[in-house]
Design a protein around this motif. Structure first.
Motif, short mmCIF file in Angstrom:
data_model
loop_
_atom_site.label_atom_id
_atom_site.label_comp_id
_atom_site.label_asym_id
_atom_site.label_seq_id
_atom_site.Cartn_x
_atom_site.Cartn_y
_atom_site.Cartn_z
N THR A 1 -49.81 -64.61 -13.43
CA THR A 1 -49.48 -63.34 -14.08
C THR A 1 -47.98 -63.15 -14.23
N GLN A 2 -47.20 -64.03 -13.63
CA GLN A 2 -45.75 -63.98 -13.75
C GLN A 2 -45.27 -64.96 -14.81
N VAL A 3 -44.32 -64.54 -15.62
CA VAL A 3 -43.78 -65.43 -16.66
C VAL A 3 -43.17 -66.67 -16.01
N PRO A 4 -43.61 -67.87 -16.38
CA PRO A 4 -43.03 -69.08 -15.78
C PRO A 4 -41.56 -69.24 -16.17
N VAL A 5 -40.84 -69.95 -15.33
CA VAL A 5 -39.41 -70.19 -15.57
C VAL A 5 -39.23 -71.59 -16.15
N SER A 6 -38.45 -71.68 -17.21
CA SER A 6 -38.16 -72.98 -17.81
C SER A 6 -36.70 -73.01 -18.23
N VAL A 7 -35.84 -73.40 -17.29
CA VAL A 7 -34.40 -73.52 -17.54
C VAL A 7 -33.94 -74.85 -16.99
N CYS A 8 -32.87 -75.38 -17.54
CA CYS A 8 -32.33 -76.65 -17.05
C CYS A 8 -31.62 -76.43 -15.72
N THR A 9 -30.86 -75.32 -15.64
CA THR A 9 -30.13 -74.98 -14.42
C THR A 9 -30.26 -73.48 -14.17
N ASP A 10 -30.51 -73.12 -12.92
CA ASP A 10 -30.56 -71.70 -12.58
C ASP A 10 -29.17 -71.08 -12.76
N SER A 11 -29.15 -69.77 -12.90
CA SER A 11 -27.88 -69.06 -13.03
C SER A 11 -26.99 -69.34 -11.82
N CYS A 12 -25.69 -69.46 -12.09
CA CYS A 12 -24.75 -69.72 -10.99
C CYS A 12 -24.63 -68.49 -10.11
N PRO A 13 -24.62 -68.66 -8.78
CA PRO A 13 -24.47 -67.51 -7.87
C PRO A 13 -23.05 -66.95 -7.94
N PRO A 14 -22.87 -65.72 -7.47
CA PRO A 14 -21.52 -65.12 -7.46
C PRO A 14 -20.53 -66.01 -6.72
N GLY A 15 -19.32 -66.08 -7.24
CA GLY A 15 -18.28 -66.90 -6.61
C GLY A 15 -18.25 -68.32 -7.11
N THR A 16 -19.12 -68.64 -8.11
CA THR A 16 -19.11 -69.99 -8.68
C THR A 16 -19.04 -69.89 -10.19
N ARG A 17 -18.70 -71.00 -10.81
CA ARG A 17 -18.61 -71.03 -12.27
C ARG A 17 -19.35 -72.24 -12.82
N LYS A 18 -19.67 -72.15 -14.14
CA LYS A 18 -20.40 -73.22 -14.81
C LYS A 18 -19.46 -74.36 -15.20
N VAL A 19 -19.92 -75.58 -14.98
CA VAL A 19 -19.25 -76.77 -15.48
C VAL A 19 -20.30 -77.63 -16.16
N ILE B 1 -43.99 -86.20 -21.47
CA ILE B 1 -44.34 -84.85 -21.00
C ILE B 1 -44.50 -84.84 -19.48
N ARG B 2 -45.15 -85.87 -18.94
CA ARG B 2 -45.37 -85.92 -17.48
C ARG B 2 -44.05 -86.03 -16.71
N ARG B 3 -43.09 -86.80 -17.25
CA ARG B 3 -41.83 -87.05 -16.54
C ARG B 3 -40.80 -85.95 -16.75
N SER B 4 -41.02 -85.09 -17.70
CA SER B 4 -40.00 -84.11 -18.07
C SER B 4 -39.85 -83.03 -17.01
N THR B 5 -38.73 -82.31 -17.10
CA THR B 5 -38.50 -81.18 -16.19
C THR B 5 -38.74 -79.85 -16.87
N ALA B 6 -38.84 -79.83 -18.20
CA ALA B 6 -39.10 -78.59 -18.92
C ALA B 6 -40.53 -78.13 -18.66
N MET B 7 -40.68 -76.89 -18.26
CA MET B 7 -42.01 -76.32 -18.02
C MET B 7 -42.73 -76.03 -19.33
N VAL B 8 -41.97 -75.64 -20.37
CA VAL B 8 -42.55 -75.19 -21.64
C VAL B 8 -42.59 -76.34 -22.64
N VAL B 9 -43.76 -76.51 -23.28
CA VAL B 9 -43.92 -77.51 -24.34
C VAL B 9 -44.31 -76.79 -25.63
#
Length: 472
Positions: A424-442, A182-190
């Motif tokens: 008060t803000q919903v925490p973010v727990s994603v492996c990769t942020d959304s790709c910006p415009p002009g790029t694609r997912k690999v 749990i300490r070493r992980s990158t996921a915010m949500v358990v």
């Protein structure tokens, strides 16, 4: 349980003129002890407890309330099933127990974990978390519950960074390893599908060397347990709990502990001595204070006297009443708008089993019935661990889940939540942020689909929020 039985025995509507007898056993959370008692009950109780002419039969068990855990419930249900002895559990939630071919005499007043697993997956999806960690009790409850959750989560497009199991009797090194993951992980949500006793050990381990902030999502076994609220680093935790209830008269019953009642019960004696830090017997050691009789239980602030958070207690209450209604149908008849019951009617457990399948009644505003799997309608409260002005953590109901409602209406949130570290803000727990415009997912080799790199689109192509390049 005793309170419910005394209510029924004093009732003029339910089983009038008939008194229910009972015995209570403590399995000490041990499967072998539970199995030993189950064999004892199946073979008939010692007739010495049935004396006089007021009892219609010797020690024949009509029904059993329990067990608390799924693993012992599975074990004893295999014993009671062949004897057609109905078993009504108040806290065994494993979805496996809904299989009537394996557990034909099993019922429960608490929902199956299949409903909770689906609800937890929808909750995680609702807040946009696609990258989570998972921990579970290494038991029938934890393993089956987590398997159902992970299956539902995959269907919702949620990825799991790790999935770890542990159990309270395992070596400490196992629990340390889970804490390190749990300490070493990158996921915010358990997401923790664990029994209270197991999770407490894990949280104590994490307290020794705190991990980065984590958003805890809990199953009903631990997320409403007030003893865990002392772990302040879990503030913001959310999860589904059994609905709170009010049982009129229960608090007065619990507080009515006369000296004679306490003296007659080793359990109550131990409770009173522990609560007031004194000894009731004169054999107390020199450094121990004797109870002088002035101790007032009404002044105690303890889980015993707090009837404001009744959840599992109400499941026991409903289980007792369900059995009483089944016996009522077997031995009572309505004649000329009056109820007549024959207490000398000899009935067998299989008759109670047959009637239990058909019970449908309301008590204190709660409906009680069972489907063909012996399960009740699944209803949960969504609870949130919120810090009060004094700094303590309180359980706050922020929403509800009702499996009987149409799709799209089952899950609702009706008040604001607070998150990890009081945010008060919903925490973010994603492996990769959304790709910006002009790029694609690999996709990253060997990683789940939630983990990817963002590379520029080929010349002449653009991309939108989907992360896919296309010609404009």
């Amino acid at each position: 349980m005793i309170f419910a039985i005394e209510e029924i025995n004093n009732s003029t509507e339910l089983l009038p003129g008939i008194k229910i007898g009972y015995q209570i056993y403590d399995s000490c959370a041990s499967v072998p002890v539970a199995v030993h008692v189950a064999f004892q009950l199946s073979n008939g109780l010692d007739p010495v407890i049935y004396t006089g002419d007021n009892c219609s039969q010797s020690g024949i068990v009509m029904a059993v309330v329990g067990e608390s855990g799924s693993t012992p419930s599975i074990s004893i249900s295999r014993i009671f099933g062949p004897f057609n002895i109905p078993q009504v559990s108040h806290f065994a939630t494993c979805a496996c127990l809904s299989d009537k071919q394996q557990y034909p005499s099993f019922f429960r007043t608490i929902p199956s974990d299949q409903f909770q697993a689906d609800a937890l997956a929808k909750l995680v999806k609702h807040f946009g978390w696609t990258w989570i960690g998972a921990v579970r009790s290494d038991s029938d409850y934890g393993n089956n519950g987590m398997a159902s959750f992970l299956d539902a989560a995959r269907k919702e497009g949620i990825c799991v960074e790790y999935s770890e199991s542990f159990y309270r009797t395992q070596p400490r090194s196992r629990i340390q390893r889970v804490a390190d993951v749990i300490r070493r992980s990158t996921a915010m949500v358990v997401v923790a599908f664990a029994a209270f006793g197991d999770l407490r050990l894990l949280l104590e381990e994490l307290l020794l060397e705190p991990s980065p902030p984590r958003q805890w999502i809990g199953s009903e076994d631990w997320v409403t347990d007030t003893e865990l609220l002392k772990f302040s680093f879990c503030a913001g935790a959310i999860g589904f709990g059994i609905e709170r209830s009010v049982i009129p008269g229960l608090r007065d019953f619990l507080l009515d502990l006369s000296p004679s009642k306490v003296a007659a019960s080793p359990v109550l004696t131990e409770f009173r001595e522990d609560a007031f830090n004194c000894r009731l017997v004169k054999s107390a050691a020199k450094d121990e204070r004797l109870c002088d009789g002035t101790e007032d239980i009404k002044t105690l602030q303890s889980p015993y006297t707090d009837t404001s958070q009744l959840r599992i207690t109400n499941m026991v209450y409903k289980a007792v009443y369900a059995i009483a209604h089944a016996i009522h149908k077997a031995v009572c008849q309505e004649r000329n708008s009056t109820t007549q019951c024959d207490k000398f009617t000899r009935i067998e457990a299989k008759e109670v089993l047959s009637q239990l399948k058909k019970v449908n009644f309301s008590r204190n505003g709660y409906d009680v019935s069972f489907d063909t799997n012996g399960d009740p309608v699944a209803r949960y409260e969504l609870v949130n661990w919120q810090k009060s002005e004094s700094g303590s953590i309180e359980l706050v109901t922020v929403g509800h889940y009702d499996a009987s409602l149409p799709v799209g209406q089952k899950f609702r949130i009706n008040r604001n939540l607070t998150w990890v570290d009081g945010g008060t803000q919903v925490p973010v727990s994603v492996c990769t942020d959304s790709c910006p415009p002009g790029t694609r997912k690999v996709l990253q080799k060997g990683k789940p689909i939630c983990c990817y790199d963002c590379i520029p689109c080929p010349e002449g192509e653009i991309s939108n929020a989907t992360g896919i390049c296309f010609f404009s």
